[in-house]
Design a protein around this motif. Structure first.
Motif, PDB file in Angstrom:
ATOM      1  N   THR A   9       0.886  -1.156   0.000  1.00 50.65           N
ATOM      2  CA  THR A   9       0.000   0.000   0.000  1.00 50.65           C
ATOM      3  C   THR A   9       0.926   1.208   0.000  1.00 50.65           C
ATOM      4  O   THR A   9       1.823   1.297   0.846  1.00 50.65           O
ATOM      5  N   SER A  94       2.533   0.392   3.809  1.00 50.53           N
ATOM      6  CA  SER A  94       2.596  -0.952   4.397  1.00 50.53           C
ATOM      7  C   SER A  94       2.913  -1.953   3.306  1.00 50.53           C
ATOM      8  O   SER A  94       2.789  -1.644   2.112  1.00 50.53           O
ATOM      9  N   ASN A  95       3.356  -3.131   3.723  1.00 50.54           N
ATOM     10  CA  ASN A  95       3.500  -4.216   2.759  1.00 50.54           C
ATOM     11  C   ASN A  95       3.377  -5.557   3.474  1.00 50.54           C
ATOM     12  O   ASN A  95       3.558  -5.661   4.681  1.00 50.54           O
ATOM     13  N   GLN A  96       3.037  -6.560   2.683  1.00 52.34           N
ATOM     14  CA  GLN A  96       2.880  -7.918   3.184  1.00 52.34           C
ATOM     15  C   GLN A  96       3.453  -8.859   2.138  1.00 52.34           C
ATOM     16  O   GLN A  96       3.177  -8.711   0.941  1.00 52.34           O
TER      17      GLN A  96
END
Length: 108
Positions: A9, A94-96
């Motif tokens: 994101t 953010s990141n995943q």
């Protein structure tokens, strides 16, 4: 085969600008087990963009070998802009990371 998805994101307007960086590392083409990278951008949300980077590898061990390499470290070096108080000003909110087995494919 496995997929490694890095789901970001990011601040509005940044995903399309960031996308080319994920396919600019030509050293990946020399790594055993590497197949391809796909980069998708979704800018539908008003408050942020979404950037999804999908890597395709033969095995998790192939991916880990690259991730622990100097090639990986060099490809992830970035000049980070600073705010007036000296804090990093990254567009990433953010990141995943999601690692999955590729179990079915339909190709025309």
């Amino acid at each position: 085969m496995i997929t490694v998805a890095n789901r970001f994101t990011v601040k509005k307007g940044f995903a399309t600008r960031m996308a080319p960086a994920f396919v600019s590392d030509q050293s990946l083409l020399n790594w055993d087990g590497f197949h391809k990278i796909e980069v998708n951008v979704c800018s539908k949300a008003e408050e942020h963009d979404e950037l999804n980077v999908m890597m395709f590898w033969d095995t998790y061990e192939h991916f880990e070998a690259w991730r622990n390499s100097d090639d990986f470290k060099n490809s992830h070096k970035r000049d980070v802009a600073k705010t007036s108080d000296g804090q990093d000003q990254s567009p990433i909110l953010s990141n995943q990371i999601v690692v999955a087995d590729l179990v079915a494919t339909l190709v025309k």
